[in-house]
Design a protein around this motif. Structure first.
Motif, PDB file in Angstrom:
ATOM      1  N   TYR A 194      24.415  18.180 -11.014  1.00 36.49           N
ATOM      2  CA  TYR A 194      24.670  16.746 -11.126  1.00 36.49           C
ATOM      3  C   TYR A 194      23.722  15.959 -10.236  1.00 36.49           C
ATOM      4  O   TYR A 194      23.294  16.430  -9.175  1.00 36.49           O
ATOM      5  N   ILE A 195      23.409  14.746 -10.699  1.00 38.08           N
ATOM      6  CA  ILE A 195      22.661  13.802  -9.875  1.00 38.08           C
ATOM      7  C   ILE A 195      23.366  12.447  -9.897  1.00 38.08           C
ATOM      8  O   ILE A 195      24.067  12.110 -10.844  1.00 38.08           O
ATOM      9  N   ASP A 196      23.184  11.714  -8.814  1.00 38.05           N
ATOM     10  CA  ASP A 196      23.557  10.308  -8.776  1.00 38.05           C
ATOM     11  C   ASP A 196      22.269   9.557  -9.058  1.00 38.05           C
ATOM     12  O   ASP A 196      21.408   9.439  -8.194  1.00 38.05           O
ATOM     13  N   SER A 197      22.092   9.083 -10.303  1.00 37.53           N
ATOM     14  CA  SER A 197      20.817   8.557 -10.764  1.00 37.53           C
ATOM     15  C   SER A 197      20.482   7.223 -10.098  1.00 37.53           C
ATOM     16  O   SER A 197      21.344   6.597  -9.481  1.00 37.53           O
ATOM     17  N   PRO A 198      19.216   6.761 -10.243  1.00 40.75           N
ATOM     18  CA  PRO A 198      18.840   5.479  -9.628  1.00 40.75           C
ATOM     19  C   PRO A 198      19.687   4.295 -10.089  1.00 40.75           C
ATOM     20  O   PRO A 198      19.780   3.297  -9.378  1.00 40.75           O
ATOM     21  N   ASN A 199      20.287   4.369 -11.295  1.00 38.62           N
ATOM     22  CA  ASN A 199      21.149   3.260 -11.739  1.00 38.62           C
ATOM     23  C   ASN A 199      22.608   3.513 -11.396  1.00 38.62           C
ATOM     24  O   ASN A 199      23.500   2.896 -11.961  1.00 38.62           O
ATOM     25  N   ASN A 200      22.842   4.463 -10.451  1.00 38.04           N
ATOM     26  CA  ASN A 200      24.189   4.761  -9.948  1.00 38.04           C
ATOM     27  C   ASN A 200      25.111   5.353 -11.002  1.00 38.04           C
ATOM     28  O   ASN A 200      26.329   5.225 -10.923  1.00 38.04           O
ATOM     29  N   SER A 218       0.796  -1.230   0.000  1.00 41.26           N
ATOM     30  CA  SER A 218       0.000   0.000   0.000  1.00 41.26           C
ATOM     31  C   SER A 218       0.826   1.275   0.000  1.00 41.26           C
ATOM     32  O   SER A 218       0.294   2.353  -0.240  1.00 41.26           O
ATOM     33  N   LEU A 219       2.116   1.187   0.291  1.00 40.56           N
ATOM     34  CA  LEU A 219       2.943   2.384   0.405  1.00 40.56           C
ATOM     35  C   LEU A 219       3.626   2.726  -0.912  1.00 40.56           C
ATOM     36  O   LEU A 219       4.205   1.860  -1.566  1.00 40.56           O
ATOM     37  N   THR A 220       3.581   4.001  -1.307  1.00 37.74           N
ATOM     38  CA  THR A 220       4.344   4.522  -2.444  1.00 37.74           C
ATOM     39  C   THR A 220       5.206   5.675  -1.950  1.00 37.74           C
ATOM     40  O   THR A 220       4.688   6.671  -1.425  1.00 37.74           O
ATOM     41  N   ASP A 221       6.512   5.535  -2.081  1.00 38.91           N
ATOM     42  CA  ASP A 221       7.458   6.521  -1.582  1.00 38.91           C
ATOM     43  C   ASP A 221       7.459   7.749  -2.489  1.00 38.91           C
ATOM     44  O   ASP A 221       7.721   7.648  -3.688  1.00 38.91           O
ATOM     45  N   LEU A 222       7.173   8.918  -1.944  1.00 34.44           N
ATOM     46  CA  LEU A 222       7.161  10.171  -2.705  1.00 34.44           C
ATOM     47  C   LEU A 222       8.283  11.116  -2.274  1.00 34.44           C
ATOM     48  O   LEU A 222       8.340  12.257  -2.745  1.00 34.44           O
ATOM     49  N   ARG A 223       9.160  10.668  -1.419  1.00 33.08           N
ATOM     50  CA  ARG A 223      10.196  11.561  -0.875  1.00 33.08           C
ATOM     51  C   ARG A 223      11.160  12.031  -1.964  1.00 33.08           C
ATOM     52  O   ARG A 223      11.525  11.270  -2.849  1.00 33.08           O
ATOM     53  N   THR A 224      11.570  13.280  -1.867  1.00 30.36           N
ATOM     54  CA  THR A 224      12.497  13.888  -2.808  1.00 30.36           C
ATOM     55  C   THR A 224      13.709  14.404  -2.045  1.00 30.36           C
ATOM     56  O   THR A 224      13.556  15.234  -1.139  1.00 30.36           O
ATOM     57  N   PRO A 225      14.925  13.961  -2.367  1.00 29.89           N
ATOM     58  CA  PRO A 225      16.100  14.446  -1.645  1.00 29.89           C
ATOM     59  C   PRO A 225      16.593  15.785  -2.190  1.00 29.89           C
ATOM     60  O   PRO A 225      16.425  16.095  -3.371  1.00 29.89           O
ATOM     61  N   VAL A 226      17.167  16.592  -1.320  1.00 32.57           N
ATOM     62  CA  VAL A 226      17.833  17.832  -1.710  1.00 32.57           C
ATOM     63  C   VAL A 226      19.175  17.889  -0.987  1.00 32.57           C
ATOM     64  O   VAL A 226      19.380  17.235   0.027  1.00 32.57           O
ATOM     65  N   GLY A 244      24.722  23.366  -5.242  1.00 31.57           N
ATOM     66  CA  GLY A 244      25.915  22.909  -5.949  1.00 31.57           C
ATOM     67  C   GLY A 244      26.291  21.479  -5.660  1.00 31.57           C
ATOM     68  O   GLY A 244      27.189  20.931  -6.299  1.00 31.57           O
ATOM     69  N   GLY A 245      25.610  20.815  -4.722  1.00 30.90           N
ATOM     70  CA  GLY A 245      25.937  19.433  -4.388  1.00 30.90           C
ATOM     71  C   GLY A 245      25.342  18.448  -5.365  1.00 30.90           C
ATOM     72  O   GLY A 245      24.441  18.763  -6.140  1.00 30.90           O
ATOM     73  N   ILE A 246      25.857  17.216  -5.351  1.00 33.79           N
ATOM     74  CA  ILE A 246      25.331  16.142  -6.195  1.00 33.79           C
ATOM     75  C   ILE A 246      24.102  15.548  -5.512  1.00 33.79           C
ATOM     76  O   ILE A 246      24.161  15.120  -4.364  1.00 33.79           O
ATOM     77  N   ILE A 247      22.990  15.532  -6.250  1.00 37.50           N
ATOM     78  CA  ILE A 247      21.715  15.116  -5.667  1.00 37.50           C
ATOM     79  C   ILE A 247      21.555  13.600  -5.803  1.00 37.50           C
ATOM     80  O   ILE A 247      21.564  13.079  -6.920  1.00 37.50           O
ATOM     81  N   PRO A 248      21.421  12.865  -4.703  1.00 38.68           N
ATOM     82  CA  PRO A 248      21.140  11.429  -4.816  1.00 38.68           C
ATOM     83  C   PRO A 248      19.672  11.222  -5.157  1.00 38.68           C
ATOM     84  O   PRO A 248      18.799  11.803  -4.522  1.00 38.68           O
ATOM     85  N   VAL A 249      19.389  10.418  -6.168  1.00 35.32           N
ATOM     86  CA  VAL A 249      18.016  10.262  -6.648  1.00 35.32           C
ATOM     87  C   VAL A 249      17.591   8.813  -6.526  1.00 35.32           C
ATOM     88  O   VAL A 249      18.320   7.898  -6.907  1.00 35.32           O
ATOM     89  N   GLU A 250      16.411   8.615  -5.995  1.00 31.42           N
ATOM     90  CA  GLU A 250      15.734   7.321  -6.018  1.00 31.42           C
ATOM     91  C   GLU A 250      14.297   7.592  -6.440  1.00 31.42           C
ATOM     92  O   GLU A 250      13.635   8.461  -5.887  1.00 31.42           O
ATOM     93  N   GLY A 251      13.811   6.851  -7.423  1.00 30.67           N
ATOM     94  CA  GLY A 251      12.452   7.075  -7.885  1.00 30.67           C
ATOM     95  C   GLY A 251      12.388   8.185  -8.915  1.00 30.67           C
ATOM     96  O   GLY A 251      13.187   8.221  -9.862  1.00 30.67           O
ATOM     97  N   GLN A 252      11.451   9.117  -8.740  1.00 24.29           N
ATOM     98  CA  GLN A 252      11.212  10.162  -9.723  1.00 24.29           C
ATOM     99  C   GLN A 252      12.443  11.054  -9.901  1.00 24.29           C
ATOM    100  O   GLN A 252      13.074  11.487  -8.944  1.00 24.29           O
ATOM    101  N   ILE A 253      12.795  11.321 -11.183  1.00 23.46           N
ATOM    102  CA  ILE A 253      13.906  12.211 -11.497  1.00 23.46           C
ATOM    103  C   ILE A 253      13.325  13.552 -11.931  1.00 23.46           C
ATOM    104  O   ILE A 253      12.643  13.651 -12.947  1.00 23.46           O
ATOM    105  N   LEU A 254      13.593  14.595 -11.149  1.00 26.07           N
ATOM    106  CA  LEU A 254      13.059  15.927 -11.436  1.00 26.07           C
ATOM    107  C   LEU A 254      14.018  16.694 -12.336  1.00 26.07           C
ATOM    108  O   LEU A 254      15.206  16.372 -12.424  1.00 26.07           O
ATOM    109  N   PRO A 255      13.527  17.733 -13.027  1.00 26.59           N
ATOM    110  CA  PRO A 255      14.424  18.534 -13.871  1.00 26.59           C
ATOM    111  C   PRO A 255      15.541  19.163 -13.057  1.00 26.59           C
ATOM    112  O   PRO A 255      15.414  19.393 -11.842  1.00 26.59           O
ATOM    113  N   GLY A 256      16.637  19.476 -13.726  1.00 30.42           N
ATOM    114  CA  GLY A 256      17.779  20.079 -13.049  1.00 30.42           C
ATOM    115  C   GLY A 256      17.536  21.538 -12.711  1.00 30.42           C
ATOM    116  O   GLY A 256      16.788  22.234 -13.400  1.00 30.42           O
TER     117      GLY A 256
END
Length: 404
Positions: free
Chosen positions: A197-203, A167-175, A179-191
């Motif tokens: 830079y982002i560290d994408s879900p596939n590393n 029942s749970l869907t994770d909607l959290r967005t990291p910041v 100027g830091g590299i954003i770690p991303v899991e799930g939805q990828i937002l525009p830059g």
């Protein structure tokens, strides 16, 4: 004056002044930041552990500790919030007819803008409407979505509750800090800006070019690994590895084989000719003509090999004739003949005066002065030296190997 500052005026610094000038995290424009959760975990194993939510009982979930920022309207500034210890939230029982989607949010109440009496930050469940196709409720002002929760019809503490595993869907967005590299899991937002830079879900490290995220090479001139081979190239001339073990090169608009070729065509269908001049069609062969096209490499050179299994047979009533079978190729670029037919360039088999067994003959030659990037066509031709002798050709082939 609209310009705001912190820790300059001796008196009169407002809460709004502080929010507008502090907490420089991931920006979405020159003034506002992106609402989100600061990354990190206790053992460094996960990108984002803050405000992780798990089921605690049938209708209760636990939200773990964490830090976040919540952006208000452009004039309100950004609200930093911290949950120093885990907290539980409770969900209302499900409807008797339909399921619903609830939204768990971090929410800031500010009576200066709400017109109410509250000044506090809370974890809140925004209850959705039970429907056959339930929709998420609207996100209130100054709120950061954490999780979407599907509450089934008839869910209650005494009736099985919420199936937390599904029942749970994770909607959290990291910041991160500006100027830091954003770690991303799930939805990828525009830059937020070109060069982010982002560290994408596939590393895979990716860079925002102003319109899209593009793969960043592992090092200068690095090869994009197969794990990120679906991404666009970062620059013309970049290479990537693909699943079949070959290399591809980014042209600026598409990935293409880095080293095309060899180009090959063959026919195992036998056919013969009685023509004493070159023809590209053989009697009894269904595959006519036999040809191969290739793209000239930057070196302007390629290796050409062609050949066939040849046999000479006399027409009925004809004896004692010496003859030869020839296979040659004509090379064209569009309608222009680049290299014409010539017996000195042919593969050949001969007999003296009586029928001979089949022999395999081939020749290998180097092609020079090709135009890089142009497409050439190599077409096979055949002939016999005597109109009374059938020249048979079987297992014919043409191969062009570009030289890099």
């Amino acid at each position: 004056m609209n310009l705001r500052s912190s820790w300059v005026a001796e008196t009169g610094q407002t809460r709004e002044d502080t929010r507008l000038t502090q907490t420089p995290t991931t920006m979405i424009n020159p003034v506002q930041v992106r609402s989100g959760i600061l990354p990190g975990s206790y053992n460094g194993q996960w990108k984002v552990s803050g405000f992780w939510m798990t089921g605690a009982s049938a209708m209760t979930a636990t939200v773990s500790e964490g830090r976040a920022v919540i952006q208000g309207d452009i004039s309100q500034g950004v609200y930093p919030v911290t949950l120093p210890a885990a907290e539980q939230v409770t969900f209302a029982a499900g409807s008797a007819t339909y399921g619903r989607l609830d939204l768990v949010v971090l929410r800031v109440y500010d009576k200066l803008y709400d017109g109410g009496t509250r000044n506090e930050a809370v974890i809140e469940v925004i209850q959705g409407v039970p429907e056959a196709a339930p929709k998420l409720p609207a996100v209130p002002p100054r709120s950061l979505p954490l999780y979407q929760v599907l509450v089934p019809a008839n869910a209650s503490a005494g009736n099985g509750g919420i199936p937390w595993a599904t029942s749970l869907t994770d909607l959290r967005t990291p910041v991160v800090a500006a100027g830091g590299i954003i770690p991303v899991e799930g939805q990828i937002l525009p830059g937020p800006h070109p060069g982010a830079y982002i560290d994408s879900p596939n590393n895979q490290l990716q860079r925002w070019d102003g319109g899209k995220w593009v793969a960043y090479p592992e090092a200068l001139g690095g090869i994009v690994p197969n794990s990120a081979s679906t991404l666009q190239g970062s620059y013309v001339g970049q290479y990537r590895a693909v699943s079949d073990g070959t290399l591809q090169r980014w042209s600026g608009s598409a990935w293409a084989p880095a080293y095309p070729g060899p180009y090959f065509n063959d026919s195992i269908d036998a056919g013969y000719t009685l023509s004493t001049t070159y023809v590209n069609t053989l009697i009894e062969r269904a595959e006519n003509p036999m040809a191969v096209t290739f793209v000239a490499p930057s070196s302007r050179q390629a290796i050409l090999t062609f050949g066939s299994r040849m046999e000479l047979s006399l027409n009925s009533g004809t004896t004692g004739i010496a003859s030869s079978a020839y296979m040659c190729v004509r090379i064209t670029q569009g309608s222009t003949v680049v290299r014409d037919l010539d017996d000195e360039l042919a593969a050949m088999a001969s007999k003296s005066s009586s029928p001979t067994a089949a022999v395999s003959a081939s020749t290998t030659q180097r092609l020079y002065n090709l135009t890089p990037g142009q497409t050439y066509t190599v077409t096979s031709y055949y002939r016999t030296s005597d109109a009374n002798v059938r020249a048979w050709f079987d297992n014919s082939f043409i191969q062009v190997t570009p030289q890099y």
